[in-house]
Design a protein around this motif. Structure first.
Motif, PDB file in Angstrom:
ATOM      1  N   LEU A  14      47.391  50.575 111.792  1.00 46.76           N
ATOM      2  CA  LEU A  14      47.792  49.630 111.014  1.00 46.76           C
ATOM      3  C   LEU A  14      49.282  49.217 111.000  1.00 46.76           C
ATOM      4  O   LEU A  14      49.848  47.944 111.079  1.00 46.76           O
ATOM      5  CB  LEU A  14      47.374  49.939 109.591  1.00 46.76           C
ATOM      6  CG  LEU A  14      46.017  49.957 109.116  1.00 46.76           C
ATOM      7  CD1 LEU A  14      45.773  50.353 107.644  1.00 46.76           C
ATOM      8  CD2 LEU A  14      45.332  48.526 109.379  1.00 46.76           C
ATOM      9  N   LEU A  15      50.104  50.239 111.105  1.00 47.40           N
ATOM     10  CA  LEU A  15      51.409  50.164 111.284  1.00 47.40           C
ATOM     11  C   LEU A  15      51.947  49.525 112.375  1.00 47.40           C
ATOM     12  O   LEU A  15      52.834  48.416 112.491  1.00 47.40           O
ATOM     13  CB  LEU A  15      52.189  51.571 110.768  1.00 47.40           C
ATOM     14  CG  LEU A  15      52.031  52.049 109.579  1.00 47.40           C
ATOM     15  CD1 LEU A  15      52.842  53.288 109.748  1.00 47.40           C
ATOM     16  CD2 LEU A  15      52.658  51.194 108.394  1.00 47.40           C
ATOM     17  N   GLY A  31      60.986  46.499 104.525  1.00 42.13           N
ATOM     18  CA  GLY A  31      61.645  47.310 103.356  1.00 42.13           C
ATOM     19  C   GLY A  31      60.737  48.547 103.103  1.00 42.13           C
ATOM     20  O   GLY A  31      61.127  49.789 102.877  1.00 42.13           O
ATOM     21  N   LEU A  32      59.418  48.323 103.128  1.00 39.85           N
ATOM     22  CA  LEU A  32      58.590  49.578 102.553  1.00 39.85           C
ATOM     23  C   LEU A  32      58.457  50.431 103.734  1.00 39.85           C
ATOM     24  O   LEU A  32      58.399  51.703 103.581  1.00 39.85           O
ATOM     25  CB  LEU A  32      57.039  48.867 102.243  1.00 39.85           C
ATOM     26  CG  LEU A  32      56.953  47.899 100.759  1.00 39.85           C
ATOM     27  CD1 LEU A  32      55.352  47.565 101.125  1.00 39.85           C
ATOM     28  CD2 LEU A  32      57.274  48.891  99.945  1.00 39.85           C
ATOM     29  N   LYS A  76      53.694  55.186  99.087  1.00 34.73           N
ATOM     30  CA  LYS A  76      54.376  54.403  99.718  1.00 34.73           C
ATOM     31  C   LYS A  76      53.303  53.539 100.894  1.00 34.73           C
ATOM     32  O   LYS A  76      53.224  52.481 101.006  1.00 34.73           O
ATOM     33  CB  LYS A  76      55.789  54.835 100.645  1.00 34.73           C
ATOM     34  CG  LYS A  76      56.403  53.743 101.033  1.00 34.73           C
ATOM     35  CD  LYS A  76      57.032  53.017 100.197  1.00 34.73           C
ATOM     36  CE  LYS A  76      57.727  53.510  98.947  1.00 34.73           C
ATOM     37  NZ  LYS A  76      58.362  52.483  98.087  1.00 34.73           N
ATOM     38  N   ASP A  77      52.536  54.473 101.468  1.00 39.55           N
ATOM     39  CA  ASP A  77      51.359  54.070 102.420  1.00 39.55           C
ATOM     40  C   ASP A  77      50.316  53.252 101.599  1.00 39.55           C
ATOM     41  O   ASP A  77      50.019  52.106 102.277  1.00 39.55           O
ATOM     42  CB  ASP A  77      50.503  55.391 102.902  1.00 39.55           C
ATOM     43  CG  ASP A  77      51.541  55.848 103.934  1.00 39.55           C
ATOM     44  OD1 ASP A  77      52.442  55.671 104.519  1.00 39.55           O
ATOM     45  OD2 ASP A  77      51.101  57.165 104.221  1.00 39.55           O
ATOM     46  N   GLN A  78      50.274  53.532 100.362  1.00 36.58           N
ATOM     47  CA  GLN A  78      49.243  52.593  99.530  1.00 36.58           C
ATOM     48  C   GLN A  78      49.912  51.111  99.266  1.00 36.58           C
ATOM     49  O   GLN A  78      49.281  50.081  99.616  1.00 36.58           O
ATOM     50  CB  GLN A  78      48.855  53.197  98.432  1.00 36.58           C
ATOM     51  CG  GLN A  78      47.987  52.372  97.664  1.00 36.58           C
ATOM     52  CD  GLN A  78      46.549  51.971  98.133  1.00 36.58           C
ATOM     53  OE1 GLN A  78      45.985  53.090  98.641  1.00 36.58           O
ATOM     54  NE2 GLN A  78      46.201  50.913  98.443  1.00 36.58           N
ATOM     55  N   VAL A  83      50.394  45.600 101.123  1.00 42.54           N
ATOM     56  CA  VAL A  83      50.823  44.353 101.657  1.00 42.54           C
ATOM     57  C   VAL A  83      50.123  44.160 102.957  1.00 42.54           C
ATOM     58  O   VAL A  83      50.281  42.788 103.107  1.00 42.54           O
ATOM     59  CB  VAL A  83      52.610  44.697 102.114  1.00 42.54           C
ATOM     60  CG1 VAL A  83      53.351  43.852 103.120  1.00 42.54           C
ATOM     61  CG2 VAL A  83      53.355  45.089 100.659  1.00 42.54           C
ATOM     62  N   LEU A  84      49.700  44.772 103.762  1.00 46.06           N
ATOM     63  CA  LEU A  84      49.252  44.481 105.016  1.00 46.06           C
ATOM     64  C   LEU A  84      47.898  43.673 104.469  1.00 46.06           C
ATOM     65  O   LEU A  84      47.388  42.885 105.064  1.00 46.06           O
ATOM     66  CB  LEU A  84      48.650  45.651 105.627  1.00 46.06           C
ATOM     67  CG  LEU A  84      49.738  46.356 106.461  1.00 46.06           C
ATOM     68  CD1 LEU A  84      49.318  47.787 107.129  1.00 46.06           C
ATOM     69  CD2 LEU A  84      50.615  45.350 107.461  1.00 46.06           C
ATOM     70  N   ASN A  85      47.153  44.301 103.465  1.00 46.83           N
ATOM     71  CA  ASN A  85      45.755  43.281 102.932  1.00 46.83           C
ATOM     72  C   ASN A  85      46.294  42.193 102.680  1.00 46.83           C
ATOM     73  O   ASN A  85      45.520  41.229 102.767  1.00 46.83           O
ATOM     74  CB  ASN A  85      45.026  44.227 101.979  1.00 46.83           C
ATOM     75  CG  ASN A  85      44.297  45.558 102.488  1.00 46.83           C
ATOM     76  OD1 ASN A  85      44.052  45.579 103.461  1.00 46.83           O
ATOM     77  ND2 ASN A  85      44.018  46.432 101.583  1.00 46.83           N
TER      78      ASN A  85
END
Length: 180
Positions: A14-15, A31-32, A76-78, A83-85
């Protein structure tokens, strides 16, 4: 520890996918990711600490810092996943909107082509009608010219007869005058 490895392994695709598309200036993702990198550094520092009374083992406080660091990374991953969703949802919405616009444009284009083809057909028919009328006008003009030529010839014959009769009348007048 296993949770962290699993979370990190599941987020890697995902990243990397999140970094591939263009990130908008108002995106929270950079930023995240930076905050996550900081949390990962803190985790590495916390897991390296060894303050136990029994030698080279982590103390309860050290383990709690590791757990806290891992919890921060998971949180932070959540946020990153959220944000990705959100980005994926926006992309889907944009894609649907673009598909609708494309469909509308294709329909409009098709309608324009049909209208243009119809208008061209009308213009061709009008051109044919004008040509036909022009041919009829030319034929009518030739007929009228032929009638004018006939009338001129008829006038010539009449005028010639009038002139001949006038000469004959003059001749008779002269003959009569001479006889008197």
């Amino acid at each position: 520890m296993f949770r962290f490895c699993f979370a990190a392994a599941s987020l890697l695709p995902l990243l990397s996918a999140a970094q591939a598309p263009a990130v908008t200036p108002d995106s929270r993702l950079p930023g995240l990711l930076q905050q996550r990198a900081e949390l990962t550094r803190r985790y590495a520092e916390a897991s390296a600490q060894r303050h136990s009374l029994f030698g080279n083992k982590p103390s309860k406080k050290d383990l709690q810092e590791v757990v806290d660091a891992l919890q921060g990374i998971v949180d932070k991953d959540q946020q990153i996943v959220d944000v990705l969703n959100e980005t994926a949802q926006k992309a889907t919405t944009t894609s649907v909107r673009l598909a609708a616009t494309t469909t509308k444009l294709e329909s409009t284009s098709r309608d324009d082509r049909n209208l243009t083809a119809q208008r061209l057909l009308e213009l061709e028919n009008e051109t044919q009608n004008l040509r036909q009328r022009e041919k009829q006008q030319l034929a009518k003009q030739r007929d009228l010219e032929a009638e004018v030529a006939e009338a001129k010839q008829g006038h010539f014959v009449r005028d010639a007869l009038i002139a001949a009769l006038a000469v004959a009348c003059l001749g008779l007048l002269l003959v009569r005058r001479r006889r008197k």
